[in-house]
Design a protein around this motif. Structure first.
Motif, PDB file in Angstrom:
ATOM      1  N   PHE A   1      48.565  54.249  37.560  1.00 51.21           N
ATOM      2  CA  PHE A   1      46.893  54.625  38.326  1.00 51.21           C
ATOM      3  C   PHE A   1      46.502  53.860  38.307  1.00 51.21           C
ATOM      4  N   ALA A   2      46.030  52.734  37.282  1.00 52.51           N
ATOM      5  CA  ALA A   2      45.227  52.075  36.960  1.00 52.51           C
ATOM      6  C   ALA A   2      46.065  50.576  38.154  1.00 52.51           C
ATOM      7  N   GLY A   3      47.355  50.366  37.413  1.00 51.87           N
ATOM      8  CA  GLY A   3      47.695  49.356  38.648  1.00 51.87           C
ATOM      9  C   GLY A   3      47.621  49.525  39.588  1.00 51.87           C
ATOM     10  N   ALA A   4      48.208  50.304  40.057  1.00 54.56           N
ATOM     11  CA  ALA A   4      47.726  50.962  41.337  1.00 54.56           C
ATOM     12  C   ALA A   4      46.711  50.695  42.158  1.00 54.56           C
ATOM     13  N   GLN A   5      45.753  51.212  40.972  1.00 52.85           N
ATOM     14  CA  GLN A   5      44.156  50.855  42.133  1.00 52.85           C
ATOM     15  C   GLN A   5      43.922  49.506  41.833  1.00 52.85           C
TER      16      GLN A   5
ATOM     17  N   ASP B   1      56.766  49.245  45.383  1.00 56.20           N
ATOM     18  CA  ASP B   1      55.961  49.047  46.473  1.00 56.20           C
ATOM     19  C   ASP B   1      55.195  47.360  45.798  1.00 56.20           C
ATOM     20  N   GLY B   2      54.876  47.896  44.106  1.00 58.15           N
ATOM     21  CA  GLY B   2      54.316  47.044  42.872  1.00 58.15           C
ATOM     22  C   GLY B   2      54.307  47.590  41.459  1.00 58.15           C
ATOM     23  N   ILE B   3      54.562  46.392  40.419  1.00 56.23           N
ATOM     24  CA  ILE B   3      54.877  47.259  39.883  1.00 56.23           C
ATOM     25  C   ILE B   3      53.371  47.116  38.038  1.00 56.23           C
ATOM     26  N   ALA B   4      53.339  48.058  38.119  1.00 54.46           N
ATOM     27  CA  ALA B   4      51.272  47.509  36.572  1.00 54.46           C
ATOM     28  C   ALA B   4      52.621  47.627  34.933  1.00 54.46           C
ATOM     29  N   TYR B   5      51.850  46.788  34.032  1.00 52.43           N
ATOM     30  CA  TYR B   5      52.675  47.122  32.840  1.00 52.43           C
ATOM     31  C   TYR B   5      51.430  46.519  32.379  1.00 52.43           C
ATOM     32  N   THR B   6      51.242  47.154  30.741  1.00 50.03           N
ATOM     33  CA  THR B   6      50.028  47.152  30.086  1.00 50.03           C
ATOM     34  C   THR B   6      49.978  44.879  29.255  1.00 50.03           C
ATOM     35  N   GLN B   7      49.265  44.797  29.525  1.00 48.24           N
ATOM     36  CA  GLN B   7      48.989  42.880  28.898  1.00 48.24           C
ATOM     37  C   GLN B   7      48.998  43.253  28.043  1.00 48.24           C
TER      38      GLN B   7
END
Length: 339
Positions: A307-311, A74-80
């Motif tokens: 986890f951080a991206g999901a929040q 449903d979504g993607i989080a990455y270290t920016q």
């Protein structure tokens, strides 16, 4: 919400799947330590090239382990950021490309926020509010955390951070790479023989300073040469005692000044056994609680980013996204903090 997390800020490629209803489903990590060991430190170009080779196979691995497909995400989080620019660009470009092709939202995560929230991945996570000791790489900070994105800086390092001091001291002692774990290992054979200073131990604030301690080690090494194995171990023992005493004292002062009774510790130095011993003893005496991430989540990993991206994604209303991207090699965590 099922979120794929990608971590590529330095010398570890981490990928994970986090479900906001069911928790962490799977994660995988590749460390480049062996590749960089011959150089005594991270070579940025080599790190970037290795991330390119590892990111997609690790993504396939975590999807298979969780019995999921790309279409389930449903979504993607990455270290920016912060981190090595080239390494960050690898993870960011892969994440944004996948998000664009799947037509799902993506979000850049602050690497240190990932570390800060890593203890929340545990089976019995700490409850807000709490004091957090963040000891990761070039950062040694104390914060009050009242919720996701609700951070107040209590104390910071004025020069070298604890992790940097560990690595630099290990180099002075002629130990291997990475320095922190090597120093902690040899310190197990050490005993009380030398005396090193405890910078800012009795200062009237919550800041840290480890540059002077490193200089004191250099002076001691030069006076003690040639170093035999026992001398190395004894200096390592005393250095570790100094750092952990300072960190513990500052944590207990922070708990007292904030009136909180809950402490969390995150980042690579949080894996140090002696630090955990001291904090466990100190918090028990004061009837406080202390929480840590599991050892594999103290160092860089994809789970904390997922986890951080999901929040963050769960709290956002994203209607459209153009998928343009950039990285932030220097990114002050203060920009995420509550004014």
């Amino acid at each position: 919400m099922l979120v794929l997390g990608l971590e590529s800020s330095c010398d570890e490629t981490g990928v994970a799947l986090y479900d906001t209803e069911h928790g962490l489903l799977s994660h995988a990590l590749h460390s480049q330590v062996a590749m960089h060991a011959d150089f005594g430190g991270v070579v940025p170009e080599l790190a970037s090239r290795d991330h390119i080779q590892r990111a997609l196979p690790l993504t396939e691995q975590v999807l298979k382990a969780a019995n999921k497909t790309l279409q389930d995400i449903d979504g993607i989080a990455y270290t920016q950021g912060p981190g090595l620019a080239g390494a960050l660009l690898v993870g960011t470009s892969i994440a944004q490309s996948l998000a664009f092709s799947l037509k799902i939202p993506s979000i850049g995560v602050h690497h240190l926020e990932g570390h800060l929230l890593a203890p929340l991945l545990e089976e019995n996570p700490p409850e807000f509010p709490f004091v957090a000791l963040l000891v990761s790489g070039g950062h040694s900070q104390l914060m009050r955390v009242d919720g996701i994105g609700q951070y107040q800086l209590l104390g910071d390092t004025l020069d070298d951070a604890a992790g940097e001091a560990f690595d630099k001291t290990a180099k002075l002692l002629g130990l291997g790479y990475p320095g922190g774990p090597a120093l902690a290992k040899i310190a197990l054979q050490g005993k009380a023989r030398f005396t090193l200073p405890r910078p800012m131990l009795h200062s009237k604030d919550l800041n840290f300073s480890f540059s002077g301690l490193k200089t004191a080690v250099l002076t001691l090494v030069n006076k003690t040469k040639p170093l035999d194995t026992q001398a190395q171990a004894d200096i390592a023992w005393e250095f570790q005692e100094a750092v952990t005493e300072i960190l513990t004292a500052k944590c207990m002062t922070a708990l007292r000044e904030t009136g909180l009774d809950n402490l969390i510790v995150s980042g690579g130095v949080g894996a140090n056994t002696r630090l955990r011993e001291r904090l466990n003893q100190a918090t028990k005496r004061k009837l406080c609680k202390v929480s840590y991430p599991r050892l594999e989540f103290c160092t860089d990993n994809g789970a904390m980013i997922a986890f951080a991206g999901a929040q963050r994604l769960k709290a956002m209303q994203i209607e459209a996204q153009d998928y343009r991207f950039g990285v932030r090699p220097r990114w002050d965590l203060a920009e995420l903090m509550t004014p």
